[in-house]
Design an enzyme around this catalytic site. Structure first.
Site, mmCIF file in Angstrom:
data_model
loop_
_atom_site.group_PDB
_atom_site.id
_atom_site.type_symbol
_atom_site.label_atom_id
_atom_site.label_comp_id
_atom_site.label_asym_id
_atom_site.label_seq_id
_atom_site.Cartn_x
_atom_site.Cartn_y
_atom_site.Cartn_z
ATOM 1 N N SER A 7 -67.593 34.922 -31.808
ATOM 2 C CA SER A 7 -68.840 35.337 -31.620
ATOM 3 C C SER A 7 -69.931 33.917 -32.025
ATOM 4 O O SER A 7 -69.702 33.587 -33.053
ATOM 5 C CB SER A 7 -69.387 36.452 -32.461
ATOM 6 O OG SER A 7 -70.899 36.390 -32.723
ATOM 7 N N HIS A 32 -68.420 35.487 -26.962
ATOM 8 C CA HIS A 32 -69.042 36.737 -27.309
ATOM 9 C C HIS A 32 -70.610 36.230 -27.503
ATOM 10 O O HIS A 32 -71.008 35.369 -28.452
ATOM 11 C CB HIS A 32 -68.591 37.428 -28.371
ATOM 12 C CG HIS A 32 -69.138 38.815 -28.760
ATOM 13 N ND1 HIS A 32 -68.888 39.749 -28.115
ATOM 14 C CD2 HIS A 32 -69.941 39.013 -29.467
ATOM 15 C CE1 HIS A 32 -69.608 40.819 -28.648
ATOM 16 N NE2 HIS A 32 -70.235 40.408 -29.694
ATOM 17 N N ASP A 34 -74.093 37.394 -28.744
ATOM 18 C CA ASP A 34 -75.007 38.537 -29.540
ATOM 19 C C ASP A 34 -76.340 38.264 -29.397
ATOM 20 O O ASP A 34 -76.946 37.373 -30.054
ATOM 21 C CB ASP A 34 -74.515 38.320 -31.161
ATOM 22 C CG ASP A 34 -73.236 39.153 -31.191
ATOM 23 O OD1 ASP A 34 -72.769 40.250 -30.862
ATOM 24 O OD2 ASP A 34 -72.389 38.376 -31.935
ATOM 25 N N MET A 36 -80.075 39.825 -30.027
ATOM 26 C CA MET A 36 -80.772 40.782 -30.786
ATOM 27 C C MET A 36 -82.208 40.724 -30.692
ATOM 28 O O MET A 36 -82.920 39.541 -30.626
ATOM 29 C CB MET A 36 -80.300 40.603 -32.497
ATOM 30 C CG MET A 36 -78.732 40.496 -32.869
ATOM 31 S SD MET A 36 -78.630 39.916 -34.553
ATOM 32 C CE MET A 36 -76.748 40.269 -34.678
ATOM 33 N N HIS A 65 -73.098 40.992 -25.634
ATOM 34 C CA HIS A 65 -73.479 42.174 -26.600
ATOM 35 C C HIS A 65 -74.966 42.138 -26.739
ATOM 36 O O HIS A 65 -75.530 41.640 -27.318
ATOM 37 C CB HIS A 65 -72.614 42.039 -27.691
ATOM 38 C CG HIS A 65 -72.650 43.192 -28.554
ATOM 39 N ND1 HIS A 65 -72.432 43.043 -29.977
ATOM 40 C CD2 HIS A 65 -73.265 44.429 -28.495
ATOM 41 C CE1 HIS A 65 -72.578 43.998 -30.637
ATOM 42 N NE2 HIS A 65 -73.393 44.922 -29.521
ATOM 43 N N MET A 67 -77.832 44.035 -28.338
ATOM 44 C CA MET A 67 -78.466 44.836 -29.473
ATOM 45 C C MET A 67 -79.914 44.864 -29.276
ATOM 46 O O MET A 67 -80.668 44.311 -30.163
ATOM 47 C CB MET A 67 -77.848 44.275 -30.465
ATOM 48 C CG MET A 67 -76.430 44.342 -30.847
ATOM 49 S SD MET A 67 -75.798 43.202 -32.299
ATOM 50 C CE MET A 67 -75.458 41.991 -31.162
ATOM 51 N N MET A 136 -68.061 49.444 -32.774
ATOM 52 C CA MET A 136 -68.676 48.518 -33.953
ATOM 53 C C MET A 136 -67.663 48.899 -35.327
ATOM 54 O O MET A 136 -67.800 50.022 -35.640
ATOM 55 C CB MET A 136 -70.142 48.862 -34.088
ATOM 56 C CG MET A 136 -71.062 48.177 -32.824
ATOM 57 S SD MET A 136 -70.675 46.497 -32.542
ATOM 58 C CE MET A 136 -71.291 45.590 -34.202
ATOM 59 N N ASP A 174 -65.783 44.807 -32.924
ATOM 60 C CA ASP A 174 -66.600 43.716 -33.314
ATOM 61 C C ASP A 174 -67.380 43.964 -34.687
ATOM 62 O O ASP A 174 -67.624 45.074 -34.890
ATOM 63 C CB ASP A 174 -67.882 44.026 -32.382
ATOM 64 C CG ASP A 174 -68.770 42.553 -32.489
ATOM 65 O OD1 ASP A 174 -68.676 41.834 -33.388
ATOM 66 O OD2 ASP A 174 -69.888 42.783 -31.851
HETATM 67 C C1 DX5 Z 1 -72.987 41.907 -35.426
HETATM 68 C C2 DX5 Z 1 -72.491 41.254 -34.117
HETATM 69 C C3 DX5 Z 1 -71.160 40.604 -34.472
HETATM 70 C C4 DX5 Z 1 -70.979 39.609 -35.239
HETATM 71 C C5 DX5 Z 1 -69.619 39.652 -35.951
HETATM 72 O O1 DX5 Z 1 -74.063 42.689 -35.206
HETATM 73 O O2 DX5 Z 1 -72.438 42.132 -32.951
HETATM 74 O O3 DX5 Z 1 -70.734 40.197 -33.123
HETATM 75 O O4 DX5 Z 1 -71.304 38.147 -34.826
HETATM 76 O O5 DX5 Z 1 -69.663 38.748 -36.851
HETATM 77 P P1 DX5 Z 1 -68.237 38.724 -38.106
HETATM 78 O O6 DX5 Z 1 -67.253 38.343 -37.354
HETATM 79 O O7 DX5 Z 1 -68.804 37.724 -38.829
HETATM 80 O O8 DX5 Z 1 -68.414 39.997 -38.632
HETATM 81 ZN ZN ZN Z 2 -71.432 41.554 -31.270
#
Ligand code: DX5
Ligand code: ZN
Length: 217
Positions: A7, A32, A34, A36, A65, A67, A136, A174
């Site tokens: 990620s 990956h 992320d 947000m 991903h 969010m 998750m 994840d």
């Molecule tokens: C959390 C993200 C993850 C995050 C995981 O909201 O969706 O992808 O980057 O990070 P680690 O591996 O550090 O838990």
């Molecule tokens: Zn993620």
């Protein structure tokens, strides 16, 4: 053999291209991404423009991903030539079936993510339409959190539903994935492991990717 999706949330944003290439060369199967929005989750990361800049580098395909709220409005921005999956949250979609169809219409594979408190039964009516289910194992929003054990039970349950119904979506996990729990996750039925801080927080990122790959092979 399971796959690894480091990620970028845990990477150094000033060196994203370089770091994306580094993990790719070391054997990462996906990047990956992320995204947000500060509404669905209490944090803001980066958007499609940052991800598109990575198109100029030779990297593994993107595992996006989202969010975010309002996925129908923004999904298209993330459907680049390097995008393999776009995953949206069950909890963020009022018309989940429609949003899945919308992602497919963009020519990419569609995934749905479930927060720790959301049952896999909520996907019963859309499982056949999915290419990926993301379990998750932390509450989304931040990297570096501790793995929530109920995720392992959900993965096992989902893998048996998949087998019983002869479905072919992949199962991804994840949050809080580290070297120590990687094998259990693969044994439970995971096909893709996301790891942020466990990869980019390592002193030797290249070596860490190889360590993961050895465990999940
Ligand atoms: C959390 C993200 C993850 C995050 C995981 O909201 O969706 O992808 O980057 O990070 P680690 O591996 O550090 O838990
Ligand atoms: Zn993620």
């Amino acid at each position: 053999m399971a796959k690894l999706a480091p990620s970028l949330l845990a990477a150094d944003y000033a060196k994203l291209g370089e770091q994306a290439v580094k993990v790719t060369k070391a054997g990462a199967d996906f990047l990956h991404i992320d995204v947000m929005d500060g509404h669905f989750v209490p944090n803001i990361s980066f958007g499609a423009a940052v991800m598109k800049s990575l198109n100029h580098y030779e990297t593994a395909p993107y595992d996006v991903h989202l969010m975010i709220e309002d996925v129908d409005k923004y999904a298209e921005d993330f459907a680049t030539r390097k995008t393999e999956y776009i995953t949206i949250h069950q909890e963020a979609c009022t018309h989940l079936h429609r949003s899945i169809q919308h992602i497919h219409s963009l020519g990419v594979k569609a995934g749905v993510a479930l927060n720790p408190a959301t049952s896999i039964l909520t996907l019963e009516n859309v499982l056949e339409d999915l290419d990926l289910v993301l379990i998750m194992s932390v509450n989304p929003g931040f990297g570096g959190q501790k793995f929530i054990p109920i995720a392992l039970d959900k993965i096992e349950e989902l893998a048996s539903i998949r087998e019983e119904n002869k479905l072919d979506f992949v199962i991804e996990v994840d949050g809080g994935v580290v070297l120590n729990n990687a094998k259990d996750l693969v044994d439970a039925g995971c096909d893709i492991l996301v790891a942020g801080s466990a990869v980019f927080g390592a002193e030797d990122v290249r070596k860490r990717v190889k360590e993961f790959k050895k465990i999940i092979k």
